[in-house]
Design a protein around this motif. Structure first.
Motif, short mmCIF file in Angstrom:
data_model
loop_
_atom_site.label_atom_id
_atom_site.label_comp_id
_atom_site.label_asym_id
_atom_site.label_seq_id
_atom_site.Cartn_x
_atom_site.Cartn_y
_atom_site.Cartn_z
N VAL A 66 0.88 -1.17 0.00
CA VAL A 66 0.00 0.00 0.00
C VAL A 66 0.92 1.23 0.00
CG1 VAL A 66 -1.85 1.25 1.19
CG2 VAL A 66 -1.80 -1.25 1.26
N PRO A 67 1.43 1.58 -1.19
CA PRO A 67 2.35 2.72 -1.25
C PRO A 67 1.62 4.04 -1.08
CG PRO A 67 1.92 1.90 -3.45
CD PRO A 67 1.23 0.96 -2.49
N SER A 68 2.38 5.06 -0.75
CA SER A 68 1.81 6.40 -0.66
C SER A 68 1.43 6.86 -2.07
CB SER A 68 2.82 7.37 -0.05
OG SER A 68 2.31 8.67 -0.08
N PRO A 69 0.26 7.46 -2.22
CA PRO A 69 -0.16 7.93 -3.55
C PRO A 69 0.39 9.31 -3.89
CG PRO A 69 -1.95 8.15 -2.00
CD PRO A 69 -0.80 7.53 -1.24
N THR A 70 1.55 9.67 -3.38
CA THR A 70 2.10 11.01 -3.59
C THR A 70 2.20 11.37 -5.06
OG1 THR A 70 3.35 10.86 -1.55
CG2 THR A 70 4.09 12.50 -3.13
N PHE A 71 2.64 10.45 -5.90
CA PHE A 71 2.81 10.77 -7.32
C PHE A 71 1.61 10.35 -8.16
CE2 PHE A 71 7.06 10.58 -5.55
CZ PHE A 71 7.52 11.84 -5.91
N ASN A 72 0.89 9.31 -7.76
CA ASN A 72 -0.29 8.85 -8.49
C ASN A 72 -1.54 9.59 -8.05
OD1 ASN A 72 1.77 6.70 -8.51
ND2 ASN A 72 0.29 5.72 -9.84
N LEU A 73 -1.52 10.18 -6.89
CA LEU A 73 -2.59 10.96 -6.27
C LEU A 73 -3.74 10.13 -5.70
CD1 LEU A 73 -2.83 14.02 -8.69
CD2 LEU A 73 -1.36 13.72 -6.70
N VAL A 74 -4.08 9.01 -6.33
CA VAL A 74 -5.18 8.18 -5.80
C VAL A 74 -4.92 6.71 -6.13
CG1 VAL A 74 -6.67 8.53 -7.83
CG2 VAL A 74 -7.68 7.91 -5.65
N PHE A 75 -5.14 5.86 -5.14
CA PHE A 75 -5.09 4.41 -5.30
C PHE A 75 -6.38 3.84 -4.72
CE2 PHE A 75 -0.28 4.70 -4.93
CZ PHE A 75 -0.05 4.37 -6.25
N ARG A 76 -6.88 2.77 -5.35
CA ARG A 76 -8.05 2.04 -4.85
C ARG A 76 -7.61 0.62 -4.56
NH1 ARG A 76 -13.16 3.72 -5.46
NH2 ARG A 76 -13.41 5.78 -6.34
N TYR A 77 -8.05 0.10 -3.42
CA TYR A 77 -7.70 -1.26 -3.01
C TYR A 77 -8.96 -1.99 -2.58
CZ TYR A 77 -3.14 0.97 -2.44
OH TYR A 77 -1.98 1.67 -2.63
N PRO A 78 -9.19 -3.18 -3.14
CA PRO A 78 -10.30 -3.99 -2.64
C PRO A 78 -9.93 -4.61 -1.30
CG PRO A 78 -9.14 -5.17 -4.37
CD PRO A 78 -8.50 -3.81 -4.26
N GLY A 79 -10.82 -4.51 -0.36
CA GLY A 79 -10.64 -5.14 0.93
C GLY A 79 -11.51 -6.38 1.03
N VAL A 80 -11.98 -6.67 2.21
CA VAL A 80 -12.86 -7.82 2.41
C VAL A 80 -14.20 -7.32 2.93
CG1 VAL A 80 -11.01 -9.48 2.77
CG2 VAL A 80 -11.93 -8.23 4.72
N ARG A 81 -15.17 -8.18 2.92
CA ARG A 81 -16.51 -7.86 3.42
C ARG A 81 -17.09 -6.62 2.76
NH1 ARG A 81 -13.28 -9.25 7.42
NH2 ARG A 81 -13.01 -7.17 8.23
N GLY A 82 -16.82 -6.45 1.45
CA GLY A 82 -17.40 -5.34 0.70
C GLY A 82 -16.74 -4.00 0.91
N LYS A 83 -15.62 -3.95 1.62
CA LYS A 83 -14.95 -2.67 1.86
C LYS A 83 -13.92 -2.40 0.75
CE LYS A 83 -15.31 -2.74 6.88
NZ LYS A 83 -14.57 -2.73 8.15
N THR A 84 -13.85 -1.15 0.35
CA THR A 84 -12.84 -0.68 -0.60
C THR A 84 -12.13 0.49 0.05
OG1 THR A 84 -14.17 -1.32 -2.51
CG2 THR A 84 -12.47 0.34 -2.88
N ILE A 85 -10.81 0.50 -0.05
CA ILE A 85 -10.02 1.62 0.43
C ILE A 85 -9.72 2.54 -0.74
CG2 ILE A 85 -7.78 2.34 1.39
CD1 ILE A 85 -9.52 0.97 3.46
N VAL A 86 -10.01 3.81 -0.59
CA VAL A 86 -9.62 4.84 -1.55
C VAL A 86 -8.63 5.72 -0.80
CG1 VAL A 86 -10.35 6.74 -3.02
CG2 VAL A 86 -11.88 4.79 -2.66
N HIS A 87 -7.37 5.69 -1.25
CA HIS A 87 -6.30 6.43 -0.58
C HIS A 87 -5.84 7.55 -1.51
CE1 HIS A 87 -2.06 6.18 1.47
NE2 HIS A 87 -2.71 7.29 1.78
N MET A 88 -6.00 8.79 -1.06
CA MET A 88 -5.67 9.96 -1.88
C MET A 88 -4.61 10.80 -1.18
SD MET A 88 -9.48 11.15 -3.00
CE MET A 88 -9.07 11.76 -4.62
N ASP A 89 -3.75 11.40 -1.98
CA ASP A 89 -2.75 12.34 -1.48
C ASP A 89 -2.89 13.60 -2.33
OD1 ASP A 89 -0.41 13.87 -1.03
OD2 ASP A 89 0.68 12.08 -0.43
N LEU A 90 -3.35 14.67 -1.72
CA LEU A 90 -3.64 15.89 -2.46
C LEU A 90 -2.50 16.90 -2.43
CD1 LEU A 90 -7.35 16.43 -1.33
CD2 LEU A 90 -6.45 15.01 -3.19
#
Length: 161
Positions: A66-90
């Motif tokens: 789970v890298p920092s999204p510093t250069f990509n700005l946004v990453f999405r990761y599927p979790g479990v039990r219907g959870k999704t992580i949206v990680h943003m670096d603005l």
């Protein structure tokens, strides 16, 4: 996520945590919080924003890096039990208008845990129901950081630190 004016958040708690304690708390958040939820992470470089974001993702069941999204700005990761992580670096945004290109106005689906580093770049477009987590960088030679948690609106509850 509709535009909203910036609200003053009421301080809920202040505490001091080691990096390990911060990571354990993040894992509890990821495993127990009821999405959709917005976590706004504030603090200088080195304060632990990415440490907390990675821990929340692990707690939600994200496997792998789970890298920092510093250069990509946004990453999405599927979790479990219907959870999704949206990680943003603005950090690299110059203007609020750039948020639309990142899908900002589509955030907040039922299963999303949205983690935003450097949310001050979104200014008046922050969601009305959110957690604000402010971290201070540890002093040289120290192993703990101050953590201040507050909320705006009516976000789902977070576990205790």
């Amino acid at each position: 996520m509709p535009p909203d004016t910036v609200e003053t958040a009421a301080v809920e708690t202040r505490t001091v945590l080691s990096e390990e304690e911060l990571a354990r708390w993040g894992e509890r958040i990821g495993s127990s919080v009821r999405p959709p939820v917005f976590l706004m992470l504030r603090g200088p470089v080195g304060a632990g924003k990415s440490v907390l974001a990675r821990a929340v993702a692990r707690g939600a069941g994200v496997r792998g890096a789970v890298p920092s999204p510093t250069f990509n700005l946004v990453f999405r990761y599927p979790g479990v039990r219907g959870k999704t992580i949206v990680h943003m670096d603005l950090y690299r945004l110059n203007d609020e208008s750039e948020l639309a290109e990142l899908g900002w106005f589509e955030l907040g689906d039922a299963g999303e845990i949205v983690i935003v580093e450097w949310p001050e770049r979104a200014r008046a477009l922050l969601p009305p129901d959110r957690w604000e987590i402010s971290l201070t960088a540890p002093a040289p030679g120290a192993t703990v950081r101050a953590v201040e948690v507050s909320c705006s609106g009516n976000p789902p509850g977070l576990p205790d630190r």
